[in-house]
Design a protein around this motif. Structure first.
Motif, mmCIF file in Angstrom:
data_model
loop_
_atom_site.group_PDB
_atom_site.id
_atom_site.type_symbol
_atom_site.label_atom_id
_atom_site.label_comp_id
_atom_site.label_asym_id
_atom_site.label_seq_id
_atom_site.Cartn_x
_atom_site.Cartn_y
_atom_site.Cartn_z
ATOM 1 N N GLN A 197 -5.793 -1.171 7.187
ATOM 2 C CA GLN A 197 -6.458 -1.176 8.495
ATOM 3 C C GLN A 197 -6.847 -2.604 8.885
ATOM 4 O O GLN A 197 -6.697 -2.992 10.045
ATOM 5 C CB GLN A 197 -7.689 -0.279 8.450
ATOM 6 N N ASP B 191 -7.870 5.055 -2.954
ATOM 7 C CA ASP B 191 -7.345 5.458 -1.641
ATOM 8 C C ASP B 191 -8.076 4.761 -0.501
ATOM 9 O O ASP B 191 -7.451 4.183 0.394
ATOM 10 C CB ASP B 191 -7.442 6.973 -1.445
ATOM 11 N N ALA C 109 -1.172 4.335 5.750
ATOM 12 C CA ALA C 109 -0.602 4.196 4.405
ATOM 13 C C ALA C 109 -0.530 5.549 3.704
ATOM 14 O O ALA C 109 0.477 5.883 3.083
ATOM 15 C CB ALA C 109 -1.417 3.204 3.581
ATOM 16 N N LYS C 110 -1.576 6.339 3.810
ATOM 17 C CA LYS C 110 -1.577 7.665 3.178
ATOM 18 C C LYS C 110 -0.496 8.549 3.802
ATOM 19 O O LYS C 110 0.201 9.273 3.097
ATOM 20 C CB LYS C 110 -2.941 8.325 3.301
ATOM 21 N N ARG C 111 -0.347 8.465 5.122
ATOM 22 C CA ARG C 111 0.693 9.253 5.793
ATOM 23 C C ARG C 111 2.084 8.864 5.310
ATOM 24 O O ARG C 111 2.928 9.724 5.065
ATOM 25 C CB ARG C 111 0.611 9.048 7.304
ATOM 26 N N GLU D 214 -6.534 1.886 1.984
ATOM 27 C CA GLU D 214 -6.508 2.194 3.423
ATOM 28 C C GLU D 214 -7.259 1.126 4.220
ATOM 29 O O GLU D 214 -6.833 0.743 5.309
ATOM 30 C CB GLU D 214 -7.103 3.570 3.701
ATOM 31 N N TYR D 215 -8.371 0.664 3.680
ATOM 32 C CA TYR D 215 -9.139 -0.373 4.367
ATOM 33 C C TYR D 215 -8.336 -1.666 4.461
ATOM 34 O O TYR D 215 -8.356 -2.341 5.497
ATOM 35 C CB TYR D 215 -10.474 -0.605 3.656
ATOM 36 N N PRO E 101 -5.818 3.545 11.167
ATOM 37 C CA PRO E 101 -6.409 4.184 9.979
ATOM 38 C C PRO E 101 -5.556 5.360 9.501
ATOM 39 O O PRO E 101 -5.041 6.132 10.297
ATOM 40 C CB PRO E 101 -7.768 4.676 10.473
ATOM 41 N N GLY E 102 -5.399 5.468 8.196
ATOM 42 C CA GLY E 102 -4.675 6.588 7.611
ATOM 43 C C GLY E 102 -3.174 6.421 7.539
ATOM 44 O O GLY E 102 -2.479 7.307 7.031
ATOM 45 N N ALA F 240 0.799 -1.228 0.000
ATOM 46 C CA ALA F 240 0.000 0.000 0.000
ATOM 47 C C ALA F 240 0.829 1.274 0.000
ATOM 48 O O ALA F 240 0.275 2.361 -0.185
ATOM 49 C CB ALA F 240 -0.924 0.006 1.218
ATOM 50 N N THR F 241 2.141 1.157 0.185
ATOM 51 C CA THR F 241 2.956 2.373 0.323
ATOM 52 C C THR F 241 4.068 2.486 -0.713
ATOM 53 O O THR F 241 4.800 3.473 -0.706
ATOM 54 C CB THR F 241 3.581 2.447 1.724
#
Length: 166
Positions: free
Chosen positions: A132, A124, A141-143, A128-129, A138-139, A69-70
């Motif tokens: 999680q 996205d 991967a985006k971070r 993220e799900y 939560p959040g 995811a990253t």
């Protein structure tokens, strides 16, 4: 650890990733690899197919889920999973639905276009799900992705400001 692997950071450490520096990376592009400080264990083909169809992976693959995811190619990976899902629908439509082949092919093509558009819009949240569900906050991967591209985004903002704000 007896296996020769480095220890994995706790979830609390992962939640504070944005304030930490990568341990073994010189650049932010490999931040999630240094984040886990372990060898990422890939799932086998059957487990990956299950994962691509929306299933969960065992806990031993949680680092791989975060890695998946990253990475800079996370969107391509997401599209690959979607293609597996769409492929399961394509085969029966082409083989079992009656009518001329060109009608079935065009219907399948249009279905793929709509499906991939939906995948693009929900990428996205879907990724993220998955992260999680693997046990991360939560959040995260985006971070991690945002931290990895922070310098590029800052440079782009500076170029924009120089060009349009002066």
């Amino acid at each position: 650890m007896a296996t020769g692997r480095a220890s994995v950071h706790s979830v609390a450490d992962l939640a504070n990733f944005s304030t930490r520096q990568p341990v073994s990376c010189a650049d932010a592009a490999c931040a999630s690899e240094s984040l886990t400080m372990t060898t990422v264990r890939r799932p086998n083909v059957l487990r990956w197919l299950w994962y691509a169809l929306g299933g969960s992976l065992p806990a031993r693959h949680r680092e791989w889920v975060l890695h998946d995811a990253t990475r800079p190619t996370w969107q391509l990976r997401h599209f690959a999973r979607a293609c597996v899902q769409l492929g399961l629908i394509t085969v029966p439509v082409l083989l079992l639905v009656s009518g001329p082949l060109w009608v079935r092919a065009v219907a399948t093509l249009l279905g793929w276009l709509v499906g991939l558009q939906y995948v693009l819009y929900t990428a996205d949240g879907s990724v993220e799900y998955r992260v999680q569900r693997a046990g991360y906050p939560p959040g995260l991967a985006k971070r991690i992705r945002d931290d990895a591209t922070a310098d590029e985004r800052a440079a782009a903002a500076a170029r924009y400001a120089r060009r349009y704000r002066t």
